[in-house]
Design a protein around this motif. Structure first.
Motif, PDB file in Angstrom:
ATOM      1  N   PRO A   1      13.887  37.508  76.986  1.00  0.00           N
ATOM      2  CA  PRO A   1      15.245  37.045  76.715  1.00  0.00           C
ATOM      3  C   PRO A   1      15.328  36.321  75.383  1.00  0.00           C
ATOM      4  N   GLU A   2      14.252  35.655  74.975  1.00  0.00           N
ATOM      5  CA  GLU A   2      14.285  34.894  73.731  1.00  0.00           C
ATOM      6  C   GLU A   2      13.948  35.764  72.529  1.00  0.00           C
ATOM      7  N   THR A   3      14.587  36.964  72.453  1.00  0.00           N
ATOM      8  CA  THR A   3      14.334  37.830  71.298  1.00  0.00           C
ATOM      9  C   THR A   3      15.661  38.338  70.762  1.00  0.00           C
ATOM     10  N   ILE A   4      15.597  38.863  69.567  1.00  0.00           N
ATOM     11  CA  ILE A   4      16.801  39.389  68.926  1.00  0.00           C
ATOM     12  C   ILE A   4      16.348  40.530  68.014  1.00  0.00           C
ATOM     13  N   THR A   5      17.162  41.557  67.857  1.00  0.00           N
ATOM     14  CA  THR A   5      16.748  42.629  66.943  1.00  0.00           C
ATOM     15  C   THR A   5      17.094  42.222  65.510  1.00  0.00           C
ATOM     16  N   VAL A   6      16.457  42.913  64.576  1.00  0.00           N
ATOM     17  CA  VAL A   6      16.703  42.631  63.163  1.00  0.00           C
ATOM     18  C   VAL A   6      18.182  42.852  62.850  1.00  0.00           C
ATOM     19  N   ARG A   7      18.736  43.919  63.427  1.00  0.00           N
ATOM     20  CA  ARG A   7      20.143  44.235  63.174  1.00  0.00           C
ATOM     21  C   ARG A   7      21.059  43.103  63.675  1.00  0.00           C
ATOM     22  N   GLU A   8      20.783  42.658  64.910  1.00  0.00           N
ATOM     23  CA  GLU A   8      21.609  41.581  65.486  1.00  0.00           C
ATOM     24  C   GLU A   8      21.524  40.300  64.651  1.00  0.00           C
ATOM     25  N   LEU A   9      20.304  40.014  64.220  1.00  0.00           N
ATOM     26  CA  LEU A   9      20.112  38.801  63.432  1.00  0.00           C
ATOM     27  C   LEU A   9      20.872  38.893  62.115  1.00  0.00           C
ATOM     28  N   ALA A  10      20.807  40.081  61.502  1.00  0.00           N
ATOM     29  CA  ALA A  10      21.502  40.286  60.234  1.00  0.00           C
ATOM     30  C   ALA A  10      23.004  40.082  60.418  1.00  0.00           C
ATOM     31  N   GLU A  11      23.509  40.609  61.539  1.00  0.00           N
ATOM     32  CA  GLU A  11      24.940  40.450  61.822  1.00  0.00           C
ATOM     33  C   GLU A  11      25.302  38.986  61.985  1.00  0.00           C
TER      34      GLU A  11
END
Ligand code: GDP
Ligand code: MG
Length: 367
Positions: A1-11
């Motif tokens: 759960p404590e993760t995020i994709t590169v795309r999401e982070l960029a957004e």
């Protein structure tokens, strides 16, 4: 759960994904646009863009608000001590001897009750001893992330010296960052050799004060009582240096030391209060279970209405028997019920997932 994709982070950061990937490379991480990165990495990266990240609170965290104690509200509390050491070196005897000589009060017939922990008082100062088999309790609790002990008393028999479980105990205490006081026991025996014990302990970086080190080592005899008073004084000395303190004026929090199902009283748990004051009538969330504190009994078998920091008490009123090492906290009754149900649900789901995996494995085995 404590993760995020590169795309999401960029957004979220309002940046071009390529820019993010470049920064990641700078950190030595090669990640594609759809790959996930962990929370810590996201945090570091966001900091480079002057953005602070907060991990989303779980449903449980939302319900259980963390109470942060103001330094000004902290009051000194008694040290909590665990006795550890090799089998037959005298842990039980030492705990018995300490208890006999210094039990807080000897009135009321002096009936002492085994509840898994007890308090003694010397020169008006209290010390709490955890009375359950030191080793197991200590490891079980640490495995659950509960830090119970302030000071470890390492018992080493003067006629036997350092043994495997002595070393284990040293390692546990060191891993937990708990200071060690060495009780060199059985000095009444003719073949006792305290100097040999001191010598052996130097190999584990425990060097006696009188040898220029900083480890307090006290020769004692659980049999004759020799040195026990001095040991207690040394415990208080170390405790004083540690400036142990807690806020007694807040909802209580602490840990389960022992638990069992009592025929007449139902689930019974000995808890150690670590923060706040526990009161009869309080609602507590405790591991997977919850309950309303119906009665409390201290280490002398007396009913008490309140228990302050470092105080061990037996609690009656829980719905189920909790496990040693479970953390308890006083919360609103509704929240206690709700979070307990959530935790039970989560556990059930985990168990079902496990069973599902097992049966799939079985299936493949058959094929
Ligand atoms: P534990 O396994 O570490 O809890 O050790 P115990 O307290 O059960 O003691 C093991 C044995 O050593 C028992 O027979 C005790 O009577 C004996 N013992 C413990 N302390 C002393 C001591 O100071 N002197 C002597 N002579 N015997 C002791
Ligand atoms: Mg024992």
């Amino acid at each position: 759960p404590e993760t995020i994709t590169v795309r999401e982070l960029a957004e979220k950061l309002n940046r071009n994904p390529a820019e993010i990937m470049k920064k990641l490379m700078g950190l030595g991480i090669m990640a594609a646009i759809n790959q996930t990165i962990d929370f810590e990495t996201a945090e570091i990266l966001a900091a480079e863009f002057d953005v602070a990240v907060e991990s989303e609170k779980t449903e449980e965290e939302e319900l259980l608000q963390e109470i942060v104690d103001d330094e000004a509200n902290l009051v000194p509390r008694p040290p909590v001590v665990t006795v550890m050491g090799h089998v037959d070196h005298g842990k039980t005897s030492l705990l018995d001897a300490i208890r006999k000589t210094n039990v807080v009060s000897s009135e009321a017939g002096g009936i002492t009750q085994h509840i898994g922990a007890y308090q003694v008082e010397i020169e008006g100062e209290k010390i709490t001893f955890i009375d359950t088999p030191g080793h197991e309790a200590f490891t079980a609790m640490r495995a659950r992330g509960a830090q119970v002990t302030d000071i470890a008393v390492l018992v080493v028999a003067a006629d036997d010296g350092v043994m495997p479980q002595t070393v284990e105990a040293i390692n546990h205490a060191k891993a937990a960052g708990v200071p060690i006081i060495v009780a060199i026991n059985k000095v009444d025996k003719p073949d006792a050799n305290p100097d040999r014990v001191k010598q052996q302990l130097t190999e584990y970086n425990l060097v006696a004060e009188e040898w220029g080190g900083d480890t307090i080592m006290v020769p004692v005899s659980a049999k004759t009582g020799k040195g026990i008073q001095q040991l207690l004084e040394m415990i208080l000395l170390v405790a004083e240096m540690r400036e142990l303190a807690a806020n007694p004026n807040r909802p209580a929090e602490g840990v389960v030391i022992e638990s069992r199902l009592d025929k007449g009283r139902g689930p019974v748990a000995t808890v150690l209060v670590q923060k706040g004051t526990l009161r009869v009538g309080d609602s507590i969330l405790c591991g997977l279970t919850w309950g309303k504190v119906r009665a409390m009994v201290d280490d002398r078998g007396q009913r008490v209405e309140t228990a302050e920091p470092s105080c061990p008490v037996e609690v009656v009123g829980l719905e189920e028997v909790p496990m040693a090492g479970d953390i308890f906290r006083v919360v609103d009754e509704k929240i206690a019920k709700q979070v307990s149900a959530m935790r039970l649900d989560e556990k059930k789901r985990e168990e079902q997932a496990k069973t599902a995996r097992v049966s799939l494995d079985d299936l493949f085995k058959q094929i």
